[in-house]
Design a protein around this motif. Structure first.
Motif, short mmCIF file in Angstrom:
data_model
loop_
_atom_site.label_atom_id
_atom_site.label_comp_id
_atom_site.label_asym_id
_atom_site.label_seq_id
_atom_site.Cartn_x
_atom_site.Cartn_y
_atom_site.Cartn_z
N ASN A 39 0.82 -1.21 0.00
CA ASN A 39 0.00 0.00 0.00
C ASN A 39 0.85 1.26 0.00
O ASN A 39 0.34 2.36 -0.19
N GLY A 40 2.15 1.11 0.21
CA GLY A 40 3.06 2.25 0.21
C GLY A 40 3.56 2.55 -1.19
O GLY A 40 3.39 1.75 -2.12
N ARG A 53 3.86 -0.21 -4.25
CA ARG A 53 2.95 -0.08 -5.40
C ARG A 53 3.72 -0.09 -6.71
O ARG A 53 3.28 -0.69 -7.70
N VAL A 86 -0.20 -6.46 3.60
CA VAL A 86 -0.47 -5.06 3.94
C VAL A 86 -1.11 -4.98 5.32
O VAL A 86 -1.79 -5.90 5.76
N ASP A 105 -3.46 -2.86 6.11
CA ASP A 105 -4.90 -2.58 5.95
C ASP A 105 -5.37 -3.09 4.60
O ASP A 105 -5.26 -2.39 3.59
N PRO A 106 -5.88 -4.32 4.55
CA PRO A 106 -6.34 -4.88 3.27
C PRO A 106 -7.42 -4.04 2.60
O PRO A 106 -7.55 -4.06 1.36
N LEU A 138 -7.44 -1.05 2.01
CA LEU A 138 -6.84 -0.03 1.15
C LEU A 138 -6.21 -0.64 -0.10
O LEU A 138 -5.64 0.09 -0.93
N ALA A 139 -6.29 -1.96 -0.25
CA ALA A 139 -5.65 -2.64 -1.38
C ALA A 139 -6.67 -3.22 -2.36
O ALA A 139 -6.37 -4.17 -3.08
N THR A 140 -7.86 -2.64 -2.41
CA THR A 140 -8.88 -3.17 -3.32
C THR A 140 -8.47 -3.02 -4.78
O THR A 140 -8.89 -3.80 -5.64
N ARG A 141 -7.62 -2.02 -5.08
CA ARG A 141 -7.11 -1.87 -6.45
C ARG A 141 -6.40 -3.14 -6.89
O ARG A 141 -6.49 -3.54 -8.06
N VAL A 201 -4.68 -10.48 -1.55
CA VAL A 201 -4.39 -9.46 -0.55
C VAL A 201 -4.50 -10.09 0.83
O VAL A 201 -5.54 -10.65 1.19
N HIS A 253 -3.52 -9.82 5.16
CA HIS A 253 -3.18 -8.94 6.27
C HIS A 253 -1.83 -9.35 6.85
O HIS A 253 -1.64 -10.50 7.25
#
Length: 288
Positions: free
Chosen positions: A8-9, A13, A32, A34-35, A37-40, A48, A50
């Motif tokens: 996520n950083g 990315r 990550v 916070d999963p 935040l990784a929906t992309r 994805v 945790h």
């Protein structure tokens, strides 16, 4: 399967984007904090998971089934003692998961670095070298271009580039090149047991930074070397906290000592093309 931490950083990315361009998403996983935040990435088919460096139990699950793990150690703002514990936990979790290879992003020119607050990177490198698994160390100038941008921006506001850098040189690499090189190592062969120094292709000094500032500002800006004491007084007057001033003073002192001043060919070798010039790496970092 390749597992990338810290996806996520900004650096994570970059690496993932390069990997997705060259391999199926189903062969990738990310760890990550916070999963959500990784929906992309999950929308593209990347697994994805945790994973929190402060919770080793989550890392064991995040690394399950990995053949290769990228331990993204670009958390430079973390205190050294905390970072040492985090990196040791990540290495242990990757070993427990049975990963055949660990790729670790380390600190630039570590063998010649006088900065006490990055000694934990040497400890992590030693752990890897004695781990019994395949390993590759990427000593990156990640963050160096961004640190030099501060001087360029400040000089554009004041009309002079004043810094305690003396006649030091620096070798920042473009972050885009660093992300691509890391991806190449993750999917390539022949990197086990290797330590790469990923610098820019040329050395620049603060006169070069002043010249860049002149071009951007449309007026002449000159570099004026200053003492630590003068700059500490300026930073104090600007309201900087003492700990930040101490760290920045040490950082300039490291440059003056000759740390990170010699360009190396490793980055271009991994990219299989010329690397972006060091001055262009600075210019590409949040400058007009």
């Amino acid at each position: 399967m390749i597992v990338v931490t810290g996806a996520n950083g900004p650096f994570g990315r970059l690496v993932i984007d390069h990997l997705l361009a060259r391999m199926p998403a189903g062969e990738l996983a990310v760890s990550v904090r916070d999963p959500a935040l990784a929906t992309r990435l999950s929308d593209q088919g990347v697994r994805v998971r945790h994973g929190d460096f402060d919770r080793p139990d989550t890392l064991r699950d995040a690394f399950a089934g990995a053949t290769t793990v990228l331990i993204n150690a670009t958390n430079y703002g973390t205190p050294s003692e905390t970072r040492a514990r985090q990196h040791a936990a990540a290495i242990d979790a990757a070993l427990t998961a049975g990963a055949g290879r660990i790729v670790f992003t380390s600190w630039q020119d570590l063998d010649h670095c006088p900065l006490d607050f990055v000694r934990d990177f040497a400890a992590a490198e030693k752990l890897l070298a004695t781990s019994g698994t395949g390993w590759t160390i990427l000593r990156m100038t990640y963050g160096m271009a961004a640190s030099l941008v501060r001087d360029v921006r400040s000089s554009m506001d004041t009309g002079a580039l004043t810094a305690p850098a003396g006649d030091a040189h620096a070798t920042p690499a473009a972050v885009t090149d660093l992300g691509e090189a890391a991806a190449n190592v993750l999917i390539g062969a022949g990197h086990d047991g290797r330590t790469y120094e990923l610098t820019g292709p040329d050395a620049i000094d603060w006169h070069d930074l002043a010249s860049l500032a002149s071009t951007l500002a449309g007026r002449e800006i000159r570099y004026r070397p200053a003492s630590d004491e003068e700059c500490r007084a300026q930073w104090t007057a600007a309201g900087w906290p003492p700990a930040a001033i101490d760290m920045l003073t040490a950082y300039y002192g490291a440059f003056r000592s000759g740390w990170a001043a010699a360009p190396r060919p490793d980055l271009a070798d991994l990219l299989r093309r010329p690397a972006i010039s060091s001055l262009d790496a600075v210019r590409a970092t949040q400058l007009p």
